[in-house]
Design a protein around this motif. Structure first.
Motif, mmCIF file in Angstrom:
data_model
loop_
_atom_site.group_PDB
_atom_site.id
_atom_site.type_symbol
_atom_site.label_atom_id
_atom_site.label_comp_id
_atom_site.label_asym_id
_atom_site.label_seq_id
_atom_site.Cartn_x
_atom_site.Cartn_y
_atom_site.Cartn_z
ATOM 1 N N LYS A 1 2.097 -17.418 -2.030
ATOM 2 C CA LYS A 1 2.872 -17.279 -1.605
ATOM 3 C C LYS A 1 4.407 -16.306 -2.304
ATOM 4 O O LYS A 1 5.315 -16.395 -1.916
ATOM 5 N N GLU A 2 3.857 -16.569 -4.048
ATOM 6 C CA GLU A 2 4.354 -15.203 -4.821
ATOM 7 C C GLU A 2 4.663 -13.788 -3.865
ATOM 8 O O GLU A 2 4.679 -12.815 -5.269
ATOM 9 N N LYS A 3 3.727 -13.192 -2.962
ATOM 10 C CA LYS A 3 3.479 -12.379 -2.850
ATOM 11 C C LYS A 3 2.581 -11.375 -3.836
ATOM 12 O O LYS A 3 2.627 -9.841 -3.671
ATOM 13 N N GLU A 4 1.516 -12.093 -4.439
ATOM 14 C CA GLU A 4 0.662 -11.357 -5.571
ATOM 15 C C GLU A 4 -0.298 -11.091 -4.484
ATOM 16 O O GLU A 4 -0.976 -12.359 -4.278
ATOM 17 N N VAL A 5 -1.894 -10.579 -5.160
ATOM 18 C CA VAL A 5 -2.673 -10.194 -4.580
ATOM 19 C C VAL A 5 -3.677 -9.468 -5.971
ATOM 20 O O VAL A 5 -3.233 -8.578 -6.585
ATOM 21 N N GLU A 6 -4.772 -9.647 -5.439
ATOM 22 C CA GLU A 6 -5.502 -8.982 -6.511
ATOM 23 C C GLU A 6 -6.228 -7.958 -5.982
ATOM 24 O O GLU A 6 -6.923 -8.046 -4.818
ATOM 25 N N VAL A 7 -6.120 -6.609 -6.666
ATOM 26 C CA VAL A 7 -6.130 -5.506 -5.955
ATOM 27 C C VAL A 7 -8.059 -5.713 -6.082
ATOM 28 O O VAL A 7 -8.314 -6.058 -7.222
ATOM 29 N N PRO A 8 -8.717 -5.324 -5.254
ATOM 30 C CA PRO A 8 -10.266 -5.184 -5.073
ATOM 31 C C PRO A 8 -10.768 -4.235 -5.529
ATOM 32 O O PRO A 8 -10.192 -3.157 -6.158
ATOM 33 N N ARG A 9 -11.731 -4.480 -6.504
ATOM 34 C CA ARG A 9 -12.350 -3.759 -7.314
ATOM 35 C C ARG A 9 -13.208 -2.736 -7.470
ATOM 36 O O ARG A 9 -13.081 -1.249 -7.730
ATOM 37 N N GLU A 10 -13.754 -2.720 -6.096
ATOM 38 C CA GLU A 10 -14.088 -1.575 -5.312
ATOM 39 C C GLU A 10 -13.536 0.706 -4.946
ATOM 40 O O GLU A 10 -14.015 0.760 -4.557
ATOM 41 N N LEU A 11 -12.519 -0.494 -4.912
ATOM 42 C CA LEU A 11 -11.453 0.516 -4.454
ATOM 43 C C LEU A 11 -11.346 1.609 -5.361
ATOM 44 O O LEU A 11 -11.016 1.924 -6.535
ATOM 45 N N GLU A 12 -11.021 2.868 -4.550
ATOM 46 C CA GLU A 12 -11.164 4.442 -5.413
ATOM 47 C C GLU A 12 -10.376 5.269 -4.587
ATOM 48 O O GLU A 12 -10.807 5.719 -3.082
ATOM 49 N N GLY A 13 -9.941 6.467 -5.302
ATOM 50 C CA GLY A 13 -8.933 7.961 -4.134
ATOM 51 C C GLY A 13 -7.559 7.320 -3.305
ATOM 52 O O GLY A 13 -7.051 6.121 -4.027
ATOM 53 N N LEU A 14 -7.669 7.986 -2.370
ATOM 54 C CA LEU A 14 -6.019 7.084 -2.021
ATOM 55 C C LEU A 14 -6.431 5.723 -1.090
ATOM 56 O O LEU A 14 -7.993 5.914 0.249
ATOM 57 N N VAL A 15 -5.914 4.876 -1.008
ATOM 58 C CA VAL A 15 -6.148 3.932 0.077
ATOM 59 C C VAL A 15 -4.750 3.584 1.048
ATOM 60 O O VAL A 15 -4.000 3.873 -0.352
ATOM 61 N N PHE A 16 -5.198 3.327 1.574
ATOM 62 C CA PHE A 16 -3.514 2.258 2.404
ATOM 63 C C PHE A 16 -3.348 1.302 2.273
ATOM 64 O O PHE A 16 -4.821 0.533 2.460
ATOM 65 N N VAL A 17 -2.562 0.699 2.130
ATOM 66 C CA VAL A 17 -2.132 -0.701 1.972
ATOM 67 C C VAL A 17 -0.980 -1.619 3.254
ATOM 68 O O VAL A 17 -0.036 -0.560 2.767
ATOM 69 N N VAL A 18 -1.602 -1.680 3.318
ATOM 70 C CA VAL A 18 -0.365 -2.808 4.600
ATOM 71 C C VAL A 18 -0.158 -4.696 4.689
ATOM 72 O O VAL A 18 -1.758 -5.322 4.353
ATOM 73 N N VAL A 19 0.411 -5.023 4.729
ATOM 74 C CA VAL A 19 0.479 -6.320 4.757
ATOM 75 C C VAL A 19 0.636 -7.088 6.355
ATOM 76 O O VAL A 19 1.031 -6.395 7.209
ATOM 77 N N THR A 20 -0.638 -7.847 6.440
ATOM 78 C CA THR A 20 -0.385 -8.373 7.669
ATOM 79 C C THR A 20 -1.036 -9.382 7.971
ATOM 80 O O THR A 20 -1.196 -10.165 7.228
ATOM 81 N N ASN A 21 -0.584 -10.593 9.113
ATOM 82 C CA ASN A 21 -0.823 -11.280 9.495
ATOM 83 C C ASN A 21 -2.944 -11.906 10.100
ATOM 84 O O ASN A 21 -2.303 -13.226 10.744
#
Length: 122
Positions: A74-94
């Motif tokens: 609810k505070e718009k917090e998120v745990e970033v997935p551990r497996e990410l590497e390199g350039l990543v695009f992030v989108v907030v979606t419903n």
């Protein structure tokens, strides 16, 4: 197309375009800001979009290896997935299963993760 236009719109200076140019048939989504972080960190996303009410929102982390959806608090917090590497695009979606114009709430934003950059829990 709207997601691509959202990324490109930061580089478009409308006053420098000739009036004779056709309007681009796209609309930019609300901006999304992600603080500097490492994979595995908990971060607070910043975006200005209409409330989703009781419906959950998700951060979709789109990488070359696939898309990972993580529910936002609810505070718009998120745990970033551990497996990410390199350039990543992030989108907030419903929608926690797909990213398309109809489900996009904010973004995309671009984040770069160094290889083997996850938070060290040890």
């Amino acid at each position: 197309m709207n997601q691509v236009y959202t990324l490109a719109s930061a580089f478009i200076v409308a006053s420098s375009c000739p009036a004779s140019n056709a309007m681009i048939p796209a609309t930019a989504f609300p901006s999304l800001h992600i603080p500097s972080c490492k994979a595995g960190a908990v971060v607070q996303l910043t975006f200005d979009a209409p409330s989703a009410g009781d419906k959950p929102l998700y951060a979709a982390f789109i990488a070359g290896t696939g898309t990972v959806f993580v529910e936002l608090s609810k505070e718009k917090e998120v745990e970033v997935p551990r497996e990410l590497e390199g350039l990543v695009f992030v989108v907030v979606t419903n929608d926690g299963e797909s990213v398309k114009d109809e489900t996009t709430v904010a973004g995309p934003a671009v984040v770069g993760f160094a290889f083997e950059s996850a938070v060290d829990d040890g």
